[in-house]
Design an enzyme around this catalytic site. Structure first.
Site, PDB file in Angstrom:
ATOM      1  N   LEU A  17      21.653   8.475  26.394  1.00  0.00           N
ATOM      2  CA  LEU A  17      20.544   7.527  26.186  1.00  0.00           C
ATOM      3  C   LEU A  17      19.720   7.920  24.952  1.00  0.00           C
ATOM      4  O   LEU A  17      19.307   7.071  24.165  1.00  0.00           O
ATOM      5  CB  LEU A  17      19.649   7.487  27.441  1.00  0.00           C
ATOM      6  CG  LEU A  17      18.619   6.366  27.456  1.00  0.00           C
ATOM      7  CD1 LEU A  17      19.298   5.007  27.543  1.00  0.00           C
ATOM      8  CD2 LEU A  17      17.649   6.522  28.628  1.00  0.00           C
ATOM      9  N   VAL A  88      16.127  23.178  33.235  1.00  0.00           N
ATOM     10  CA  VAL A  88      14.957  22.961  34.109  1.00  0.00           C
ATOM     11  C   VAL A  88      15.168  23.532  35.505  1.00  0.00           C
ATOM     12  O   VAL A  88      14.214  23.654  36.275  1.00  0.00           O
ATOM     13  CB  VAL A  88      14.562  21.466  34.196  1.00  0.00           C
ATOM     14  CG1 VAL A  88      14.204  20.911  32.833  1.00  0.00           C
ATOM     15  CG2 VAL A  88      15.650  20.631  34.862  1.00  0.00           C
ATOM     16  N   ASP A 170      11.513   0.182  33.274  1.00  0.00           N
ATOM     17  CA  ASP A 170      12.584  -0.779  33.557  1.00  0.00           C
ATOM     18  C   ASP A 170      12.789  -1.460  32.214  1.00  0.00           C
ATOM     19  O   ASP A 170      11.977  -2.296  31.802  1.00  0.00           O
ATOM     20  CB  ASP A 170      12.162  -1.798  34.623  1.00  0.00           C
ATOM     21  CG  ASP A 170      13.326  -2.711  34.980  1.00  0.00           C
ATOM     22  OD1 ASP A 170      14.066  -3.091  34.059  1.00  0.00           O
ATOM     23  OD2 ASP A 170      13.499  -3.024  36.164  1.00  0.00           O
ATOM     24  N   HIS A 171      13.866  -1.087  31.521  1.00  0.00           N
ATOM     25  CA  HIS A 171      13.923  -1.476  30.101  1.00  0.00           C
ATOM     26  C   HIS A 171      13.990  -2.991  29.921  1.00  0.00           C
ATOM     27  O   HIS A 171      13.727  -3.493  28.839  1.00  0.00           O
ATOM     28  CB  HIS A 171      15.049  -0.746  29.358  1.00  0.00           C
ATOM     29  CG  HIS A 171      16.416  -1.250  29.668  1.00  0.00           C
ATOM     30  ND1 HIS A 171      17.181  -0.734  30.668  1.00  0.00           N
ATOM     31  CD2 HIS A 171      17.147  -2.237  29.106  1.00  0.00           C
ATOM     32  CE1 HIS A 171      18.323  -1.385  30.713  1.00  0.00           C
ATOM     33  NE2 HIS A 171      18.331  -2.306  29.778  1.00  0.00           N
ATOM     34  N   LYS A 175      12.160  -6.174  26.855  1.00  0.00           N
ATOM     35  CA  LYS A 175      12.866  -7.218  26.081  1.00  0.00           C
ATOM     36  C   LYS A 175      11.913  -8.348  25.746  1.00  0.00           C
ATOM     37  O   LYS A 175      11.141  -8.794  26.603  1.00  0.00           O
ATOM     38  CB  LYS A 175      14.051  -7.773  26.896  1.00  0.00           C
ATOM     39  CG  LYS A 175      15.173  -6.772  27.078  1.00  0.00           C
ATOM     40  CD  LYS A 175      16.300  -7.374  27.895  1.00  0.00           C
ATOM     41  CE  LYS A 175      17.356  -6.347  28.233  1.00  0.00           C
ATOM     42  NZ  LYS A 175      18.210  -5.959  27.114  1.00  0.00           N
ATOM     43  N   HIS A 233      16.083  -4.494  37.600  1.00  0.00           N
ATOM     44  CA  HIS A 233      15.959  -5.555  36.588  1.00  0.00           C
ATOM     45  C   HIS A 233      15.816  -6.943  37.202  1.00  0.00           C
ATOM     46  O   HIS A 233      14.951  -7.722  36.817  1.00  0.00           O
ATOM     47  CB  HIS A 233      17.172  -5.564  35.660  1.00  0.00           C
ATOM     48  CG  HIS A 233      17.529  -4.215  35.111  1.00  0.00           C
ATOM     49  ND1 HIS A 233      16.585  -3.333  34.653  1.00  0.00           N
ATOM     50  CD2 HIS A 233      18.722  -3.601  34.943  1.00  0.00           C
ATOM     51  CE1 HIS A 233      17.183  -2.247  34.216  1.00  0.00           C
ATOM     52  NE2 HIS A 233      18.466  -2.380  34.394  1.00  0.00           N
TER      53      HIS A 233
HETATM   54  P1  NAP Z   1      23.590  12.228  29.986  1.00  0.00           P
HETATM   55  O1  NAP Z   1      24.300  11.754  28.788  1.00  0.00           O
HETATM   56  O2  NAP Z   1      24.387  12.822  31.111  1.00  0.00           O
HETATM   57  O3  NAP Z   1      22.504  13.296  29.500  1.00  0.00           O
HETATM   58  C1  NAP Z   1      21.787  14.069  30.399  1.00  0.00           C
HETATM   59  C2  NAP Z   1      20.786  14.900  29.642  1.00  0.00           C
HETATM   60  O4  NAP Z   1      20.140  15.740  30.599  1.00  0.00           O
HETATM   61  C3  NAP Z   1      21.408  15.818  28.603  1.00  0.00           C
HETATM   62  O5  NAP Z   1      20.542  15.940  27.509  1.00  0.00           O
HETATM   63  C4  NAP Z   1      21.502  17.137  29.350  1.00  0.00           C
HETATM   64  O6  NAP Z   1      21.439  18.277  28.540  1.00  0.00           O
HETATM   65  C5  NAP Z   1      20.236  17.096  30.152  1.00  0.00           C
HETATM   66  N1  NAP Z   1      20.326  18.003  31.296  1.00  0.00           N
HETATM   67  C6  NAP Z   1      21.255  17.998  32.270  1.00  0.00           C
HETATM   68  N2  NAP Z   1      21.019  19.011  33.131  1.00  0.00           N
HETATM   69  C7  NAP Z   1      19.919  19.656  32.684  1.00  0.00           C
HETATM   70  C8  NAP Z   1      19.178  20.765  33.126  1.00  0.00           C
HETATM   71  N3  NAP Z   1      19.529  21.439  34.226  1.00  0.00           N
HETATM   72  N4  NAP Z   1      18.102  21.140  32.422  1.00  0.00           N
HETATM   73  C9  NAP Z   1      17.732  20.473  31.299  1.00  0.00           C
HETATM   74  N5  NAP Z   1      18.384  19.398  30.828  1.00  0.00           N
HETATM   75  C10 NAP Z   1      19.472  19.000  31.506  1.00  0.00           C
HETATM   76  O7  NAP Z   1      22.698  11.093  30.641  1.00  0.00           O
HETATM   77  P2  NAP Z   1      22.090   9.796  29.927  1.00  0.00           P
HETATM   78  O8  NAP Z   1      23.134   8.738  29.923  1.00  0.00           O
HETATM   79  O9  NAP Z   1      21.458  10.181  28.662  1.00  0.00           O
HETATM   80  O10 NAP Z   1      21.014   9.321  30.998  1.00  0.00           O
HETATM   81  C11 NAP Z   1      19.784   9.977  31.194  1.00  0.00           C
HETATM   82  C12 NAP Z   1      19.054   9.248  32.317  1.00  0.00           C
HETATM   83  O11 NAP Z   1      18.852   7.900  31.916  1.00  0.00           O
HETATM   84  C13 NAP Z   1      19.849   9.179  33.616  1.00  0.00           C
HETATM   85  O12 NAP Z   1      18.973   9.213  34.702  1.00  0.00           O
HETATM   86  C14 NAP Z   1      20.516   7.813  33.547  1.00  0.00           C
HETATM   87  O13 NAP Z   1      20.812   7.295  34.821  1.00  0.00           O
HETATM   88  C15 NAP Z   1      19.442   7.013  32.850  1.00  0.00           C
HETATM   89  N6  NAP Z   1      19.933   5.842  32.142  1.00  0.00           N
HETATM   90  C16 NAP Z   1      20.896   5.969  31.191  1.00  0.00           C
HETATM   91  C17 NAP Z   1      21.346   4.843  30.520  1.00  0.00           C
HETATM   92  C18 NAP Z   1      22.372   4.944  29.449  1.00  0.00           C
HETATM   93  O14 NAP Z   1      22.694   3.901  28.860  1.00  0.00           O
HETATM   94  N7  NAP Z   1      22.887   6.108  29.122  1.00  0.00           N
HETATM   95  C19 NAP Z   1      20.807   3.593  30.824  1.00  0.00           C
HETATM   96  C20 NAP Z   1      19.800   3.505  31.788  1.00  0.00           C
HETATM   97  C21 NAP Z   1      19.377   4.640  32.428  1.00  0.00           C
HETATM   98  P3  NAP Z   1      22.731  19.054  28.011  1.00  0.00           P
HETATM   99  O15 NAP Z   1      23.674  17.980  27.559  1.00  0.00           O
HETATM  100  O16 NAP Z   1      22.240  19.843  26.877  1.00  0.00           O
HETATM  101  O17 NAP Z   1      23.283  19.806  29.139  1.00  0.00           O
END
Ligand code: NAP
Length: 476
Positions: A17, A88, A170-171, A175, A233
């Site tokens: 994200l 964390v 809630d993105h 919009k 949403h």
């Molecule tokens: P992601 O790609 O899996 O990234 C997770 C992030 O959390 C990474 O920066 C990771 O760091 C970090 N992290 C994981 N474990 C950690 C820990 N123990 N301590 C500190 N940092 C930690 O997830 P994402 O897609 O970016 O999504 C993030 C959140 O947004 C989630 O809740 C997801 O459901 C929500 N979301 C995402 C999207 C989307 O389009 N991606 C859309 C809506 C909502 P490292 O990589 O350095 O381990």
């Protein structure tokens, strides 16, 4: 509460994200000089990185996800960035983050990490004094998987932050067209007198995706369409359509009205929901596998849901709201369709009358179309011929000189500046979960299994029947 943050701390800064949305949105705001010159952005995640590594990571993300004309001086933006590695779940590390942030800062913290990490993150922030009065916190969805888990998360956040410093994303609310719903309803005298069950037959809300599982298997299979799309949403869209006119645009004036709608939603009854799961088929001109094949195992998670919902209040008694969302549907579209009733008496003998319909397109096209009856030109020897014609406003054309911004630009700026209007309040989230949990309990008691549908179709035929039974046809 009305402070502008001078430091944004971004948890999950190495995540998907952050790469695709958050860093590009911040850079676009920087390009348009909408960020205070002194704003610093501290990224944090588990990966070991230096400030320099993080800037390189951000630069790559911007080159990939931000159009060149919106990048501006990347060096200036990258200079705002620094990075602090932090797991964390480990005890240590928060002190280093506090040192990196520095003393007496006005903070906006954004948690773009799995919600299972929120509690320990907030405990760590508290311990090192990063939750004081000059700190607000933004939370990515999903906020729990049901009411109980959502309350647990909300309690953990509330232990360190009062509600007026909590910004739940809630993105969809970021919009333009969604905000335009408020303008359409309350900046025009035209609609409000008709905006009720006396004049509106039904409302349809569709959020259709063409994509399948992508690489979200771990998350999606534990969630399903109801919790992934409807809980947040679609219920927010419904609340904006159905709410009473707020007396002003302040955060609580709007949210007070939305929550009344969410609380007035009648529990869905037997026969008012259909679930589906896609099988192989053709999508966007390609042959694609079924959900179970993509997942690599059988699953009873729904990738499609259609619901007939009711808002039990004076305004909406007797007007159903049909909600439909799914993956691998024929086109990507998010739209709201307001179907008005027929004129009470037709003076046009023999002419086929079509009731007015207002279609609010949210994505991919932002447009508003109102269908009106008009006379077909001619001498009318056999009586007047009528046809429904669209009055069409394409938003990008109507406002062609204006930048179309992605939702996170608006939301991140509001978080930094402290405007909660487009963020979801705790009572809203909980009312949403209460309604969703009752649906899931109904499905469990009826042992409802998702019906299969072919990728590239509009879901199981039972979803068509759900509306057709009431004489309603889904807008396609
Ligand atoms: P992601 O790609 O899996 O990234 C997770 C992030 O959390 C990474 O920066 C990771 O760091 C970090 N992290 C994981 N474990 C950690 C820990 N123990 N301590 C500190 N940092 C930690 O997830 P994402 O897609 O970016 O999504 C993030 C959140 O947004 C989630 O809740 C997801 O459901 C929500 N979301 C995402 C999207 C989307 O389009 N991606 C859309 C809506 C909502 P490292 O990589 O350095 O381990």
């Amino acid at each position: 509460m009305t402070f502008t943050a001078d430091t944004l701390v971004l948890f999950g800064a190495t995540g998907d994200l952050a790469r695709r949305m958050l860093l590009p949105s911040l850079a676009a705001l920087d390009h348009d000089k909408l960020l205070d010159e002194d704003l610093r952005i501290v990224g944090t995640a588990r990966s070991e990185m230096s400030d320099h590594d993080f800037r390189s990571f951000a630069r790559e993300a911007l080159e990939k996800f931000l159009p060149p004309q919106r990048r501006g001086s990347m060096a200036d933006f990258l200079n705002r960035l620094s990075y602090q590695p932090l797991d964390v779940t480990a005890d240590k590390g928060f002190d280093d983050l506090a040192a990196k942030v520095g003393k007496d800062r006005k903070l906006a913290i954004f948690l773009s990490t799995a919600p299972s990490l929120f509690e320990t993150t907030i405990a760590g922030l508290s311990r090192v004094g990063l939750t004081s009065g000059d700190t607000r916190i933004g939370l990515e969805k999903p906020l729990g998987t049901d009411l109980a888990s959502s309350c647990e998360i909300n309690d953990a956040v509330a232990a360190a932050f009062p509600e007026d410093r909590i910004f739940r994303i809630d993105h969809y609310l970021g919009k333009e067209t969604v905000q335009n719903l408020i303008a359409l309803r309350f900046a025009n005298v035209l609609f409000e007198p008709l905006w009720n069950a006396r004049h509106i037959e039904d409302v349809q809300i569709t959020v259709a995706e063409t994509v399948g599982l992508e690489d979200r298997a771990g998350y999606y299979d534990g969630s399903g369409a109801l919790r992934d799309m409807v809980q947040n949403h679609m219920l927010q869209l419904l609340a904006l359509v159905a709410m009473e006119p707020p007396s002003g645009l302040s955060p609580d004036e709007v949210r007070d009205e939305k929550v009344k709608v969410l609380r007035a939603m009648r529990p869905v009854e037997s026969g008012e929901s259909v679930t589906g799961q896609y099988r192989g088929g053709a999508s966007s001109g390609e042959i694609v596998p079924g959900y179970d094949e993509e997942l690599g195992k059988p699953s009873d998670t729904e990738t499609f849901v259609a619901l007939k919902a009711h808002v039990d209040n004076w305004r909406w008694r007797g007007t159903p709201f049909y909600l439909r969302t799914g993956k691998r549907l024929p086109k990507r579209v998010t739209e709201i369709v307001v179907q008005f009733k027929c004129v009470p008496h037709s003076i046009f003998a023999g002419a086929k009358m079509q009731p007015n319909r207002l279609v609010i397109g949210i994505q991919p096209e932002e447009n508003i179309t109102l269908s009106l009856m008009a006379k077909v030109p001619g001498l009318d020897r056999d009586g007047m011929t009528l046809r429904s014609v669209p009055l069409n406003i394409a938003m990008p054309d109507a406002f062609s000189g204006k930048e179309r911004r992605i939702a996170y630009e608006r939301l991140l700026l509001d978080l930094i500046e402290g405007d909660q209007t487009l963020f979801v309040r705790r009572d809203e989230v909980e009312a949403q979960w209460r309604w969703i949990d009752a649906i899931r309990a109904l499905w469990a008691s009826e042992k409802l299994e998702p019906k299969t549908y072919s990728a590239g179709s509009w879901g199981p035929s039972a979803a068509i029947a759900l509306a057709e039974r009431d004489g309603v046809t889904w807008n396609e």
